[in-house]
Design a protein around this motif. Structure first.
Motif, PDB file in Angstrom:
ATOM      1  N   MET A  25       0.900  -1.158   0.000  1.00 60.66           N
ATOM      2  CA  MET A  25       0.000   0.000   0.000  1.00 60.66           C
ATOM      3  C   MET A  25       0.936   1.204   0.000  1.00 60.66           C
ATOM      4  SD  MET A  25      -3.266   0.812   2.362  1.00 60.66           S
ATOM      5  CE  MET A  25      -2.643   1.856   3.637  1.00 60.66           C
ATOM      6  N   LYS A  26       0.922   1.949  -1.098  1.00 57.71           N
ATOM      7  CA  LYS A  26       2.011   2.901  -1.350  1.00 57.71           C
ATOM      8  C   LYS A  26       2.022   4.098  -0.404  1.00 57.71           C
ATOM      9  CE  LYS A  26       2.865   1.640  -6.085  1.00 57.71           C
ATOM     10  NZ  LYS A  26       2.207   0.332  -5.875  1.00 57.71           N
ATOM     11  N   ALA A  27       0.849   4.593  -0.035  1.00 62.31           N
ATOM     12  CA  ALA A  27       0.820   5.848   0.720  1.00 62.31           C
ATOM     13  C   ALA A  27       0.229   5.666   2.112  1.00 62.31           C
ATOM     14  CB  ALA A  27       0.022   6.888  -0.057  1.00 62.31           C
ATOM     15  N   SER A  39      -1.881  12.872   0.948  1.00 62.86           N
ATOM     16  CA  SER A  39      -1.989  14.183   0.304  1.00 62.86           C
ATOM     17  C   SER A  39      -3.092  14.065  -0.731  1.00 62.86           C
ATOM     18  CB  SER A  39      -0.675  14.568  -0.380  1.00 62.86           C
ATOM     19  OG  SER A  39      -0.440  13.699  -1.482  1.00 62.86           O
ATOM     20  N   ILE A  40      -3.483  15.196  -1.291  1.00 58.81           N
ATOM     21  CA  ILE A  40      -4.513  15.148  -2.335  1.00 58.81           C
ATOM     22  C   ILE A  40      -4.026  14.261  -3.479  1.00 58.81           C
ATOM     23  CG2 ILE A  40      -5.682  16.553  -4.097  1.00 58.81           C
ATOM     24  CD1 ILE A  40      -5.838  18.758  -1.893  1.00 58.81           C
ATOM     25  N   GLU A  41      -2.723  14.346  -3.757  1.00 57.74           N
ATOM     26  CA  GLU A  41      -2.151  13.551  -4.846  1.00 57.74           C
ATOM     27  C   GLU A  41      -2.260  12.042  -4.559  1.00 57.74           C
ATOM     28  OE1 GLU A  41       2.015  14.213  -5.376  1.00 57.74           O
ATOM     29  OE2 GLU A  41       2.086  12.953  -7.170  1.00 57.74           O
ATOM     30  N   THR A  42      -1.920  11.642  -3.330  1.00 58.28           N
ATOM     31  CA  THR A  42      -1.960  10.194  -3.027  1.00 58.28           C
ATOM     32  C   THR A  42      -3.387   9.668  -3.067  1.00 58.28           C
ATOM     33  OG1 THR A  42      -2.088  10.534  -0.615  1.00 58.28           O
ATOM     34  CG2 THR A  42       0.123  10.269  -1.563  1.00 58.28           C
ATOM     35  N   VAL A  43      -4.328  10.513  -2.668  1.00 63.39           N
ATOM     36  CA  VAL A  43      -5.741  10.087  -2.712  1.00 63.39           C
ATOM     37  C   VAL A  43      -6.190   9.985  -4.170  1.00 63.39           C
ATOM     38  CG1 VAL A  43      -8.115  10.722  -2.128  1.00 63.39           C
ATOM     39  CG2 VAL A  43      -6.293  11.001  -0.421  1.00 63.39           C
ATOM     40  N   PHE A  48      -4.865   2.263  -1.304  1.00 63.31           N
ATOM     41  CA  PHE A  48      -5.472   0.940  -1.472  1.00 63.31           C
ATOM     42  C   PHE A  48      -4.380  -0.124  -1.626  1.00 63.31           C
ATOM     43  CE2 PHE A  48      -9.004   3.517  -3.477  1.00 63.31           C
ATOM     44  CZ  PHE A  48      -9.927   3.285  -2.469  1.00 63.31           C
ATOM     45  N   ALA A  49      -4.736  -1.379  -1.310  1.00 60.52           N
ATOM     46  CA  ALA A  49      -3.802  -2.495  -1.513  1.00 60.52           C
ATOM     47  C   ALA A  49      -3.534  -2.637  -3.011  1.00 60.52           C
ATOM     48  CB  ALA A  49      -4.420  -3.780  -0.969  1.00 60.52           C
ATOM     49  N   TYR A  50      -2.249  -2.754  -3.347  1.00 60.43           N
ATOM     50  CA  TYR A  50      -1.828  -2.929  -4.736  1.00 60.43           C
ATOM     51  C   TYR A  50      -1.144  -4.290  -4.861  1.00 60.43           C
ATOM     52  CZ  TYR A  50       1.239  -2.614  -8.788  1.00 60.43           C
ATOM     53  OH  TYR A  50       1.904  -2.890  -9.959  1.00 60.43           O
ATOM     54  N   GLN A  51      -1.499  -5.047  -5.877  1.00 65.03           N
ATOM     55  CA  GLN A  51      -0.844  -6.355  -6.057  1.00 65.03           C
ATOM     56  C   GLN A  51      -0.613  -6.666  -7.529  1.00 65.03           C
ATOM     57  OE1 GLN A  51      -1.288 -10.512  -4.000  1.00 65.03           O
ATOM     58  NE2 GLN A  51      -3.037 -10.301  -5.358  1.00 65.03           N
ATOM     59  N   GLU A  52       0.610  -7.102  -7.848  1.00 65.24           N
ATOM     60  CA  GLU A  52       0.870  -7.692  -9.167  1.00 65.24           C
ATOM     61  C   GLU A  52       0.676  -9.196  -8.990  1.00 65.24           C
ATOM     62  OE1 GLU A  52       4.618  -6.486 -10.976  1.00 65.24           O
ATOM     63  OE2 GLU A  52       4.221  -4.422 -10.343  1.00 65.24           O
TER      64      GLU A  52
END
Ligand code: UT7
Length: 330
Positions: free
Chosen positions: A197-199, A207-211, A217-221
């Motif tokens: 979860m990057k941020a 930040s507004i950018e991360t939102v 959110f969970a990210y998965q490859e």
């Protein structure tokens, strides 16, 4: 010479929310279908903690209350409580603090442990060490995750996989050799790029950018994680058997992390175990991250016999992975 103290599991509790999210429900939300989800993962439905204002500790509390009731002890008798989770109620204070407060566990200290899907195994080994040292008599280990709080329900790659739940075990000293016998635990931070979860941490504060970028959110490859998980979980489970001079025939049950039925099958095959010795509830709960293994123990406890040798195995974000050998004590 006195017998070595081991950490026996003396009670198990669990909790899953009532609300179900089925594959049919997901078909209405994203471009997916029941057939794809079932054949690629084994999942049919998951439980979701929907009530606003409720968090991970609100699932940990009923799980622990159940085990206290079964053991016939009060919350004040708990010495230490560890919560394995990647979805803490807040970044701080720890979910363990909040759980102890809600339980009335006034004499306990506690902390959270973050090792993603291997969290329960890491926390179990940590809790067992506290018992084995002789310093603590009643240690509660919880695996609890409200994954719905960090899942993007517009991303079909991840939203079909996860669910919410909590499971807990009580560890107490045994002088008869019951309980946690051995563990092999591993981490490899080079895997962090594939599942994260990057941020929200100190690297990328909110930040507004991360939102906007959906970085909370969970990210998965999936495919990359799948390859590592199949090998990692099967290898470590086989290594644990070999180290303890055991074969699949000596093992009553495999208790695998429930991320994907195909990963579970590969692990069971590698250990030489037939399907009927494998605990499987992924079809009903999906991947509840740190809760999958204790939820299996909770559901299967009536089928477990005192003295049964069981192997717990997990693979998760980090990467983290491992296997634990237990001689069942209740
Ligand atoms: O618990 C922590 C550790 N995590 C794991 O162990 C999970 C490991 N990974 C997995 O279990 C699997 O990789 C997944 C279940 C996540 C995905 O299965 P896969 O067989 O690896 O599928 P894939 O990611 O290679 O995707 C195959 C296809 C893609 O379409 P194209 O590019 O071939 O046209 C995806 O876009 O399936 C597509 N796809 C979907 N289709 C329908 C991906 N998600 C979905 C979906 N419904 N929900």
């Amino acid at each position: 010479m006195s017998q070595k103290i081991t950490a026996a599991i003396t009670a198990v509790g669990g909790y899953v929310p009532e609300d179900k999210l089925t594959n049919a429900d997901l078909e209405k939300m994203v471009d997916t279908n029941d057939e794809w989800i079932r054949t690629r993962t084994g999942i049919e439905e998951r439980r979701i903690l929907k009530t606003p204002g409720l968090a991970t500790s609100d699932m940990a509390v009923p799980a622990v209350q159940e085990l206290l009731k079964k053991r016939g002890i009060s919350a004040e008798e708990i010495d230490c409580l560890i919560v394995a989770t990647v979805t803490p109620d807040m970044v701080f204070p720890a979910t363990a603090n909040l759980t102890c407060h809600k339980l009335g566990a006034k004499n306990a200290w506690g902390f959270d442990l973050a090792a993603a899907c291997s969290g329960f195994l890491f926390a179990l080994t940590t809790g067992a060490s506290l018992i084995e040292s002789g310093r603590f008599k009643k240690v509660v280990v919880v695996g609890a995750d409200k994954m719905s709080a960090i899942v993007d329900y517009t991303d079909r790659n991840t939203c079909v996989l996860f669910g919410d739940g909590a499971g807990a075990v009580l560890l107490e000293p045994s002088e008869e050799g019951y309980g946690i016998l051995d563990s092999i635990l591993k981490t490899d931070g080079s895997g962090s790029q594939f599942l994260n979860m990057k941020a929200g941490g100190s690297l990328r504060p909110a930040s507004i950018e991360t939102v906007t970028n959906k970085e909370h959110f969970a990210y998965q490859e999936g495919q990359s994680v799948f390859k590592f998980a199949v090998k990692g979980m099967a290898d470590v489970a086989a290594e644990l058997l070999e180290k303890n001079n055991l074969t699949g025939e000596d093992i009553a049950w495999l208790v695998p992390h429930q991320a994907n039925k195909r990963i579970i099958d590969a692990t069971a095959n590698r250990m030489g175990l037939s399907q009927d010795k494998v605990m499987l509830n992924i079809q009903r709960y999906g991947n509840t991250t740190a809760a999958t293994i204790p939820l299996c123990l909770w559901e299967w406890q009536n089928q477990l016999k005192k003295g049964d040798k069981i192997v717990l195995a997990a693979f998760g974000g980090g990467f983290t992975w491992g296997a634990t050998l237990i001689k069942w004590s209740i």
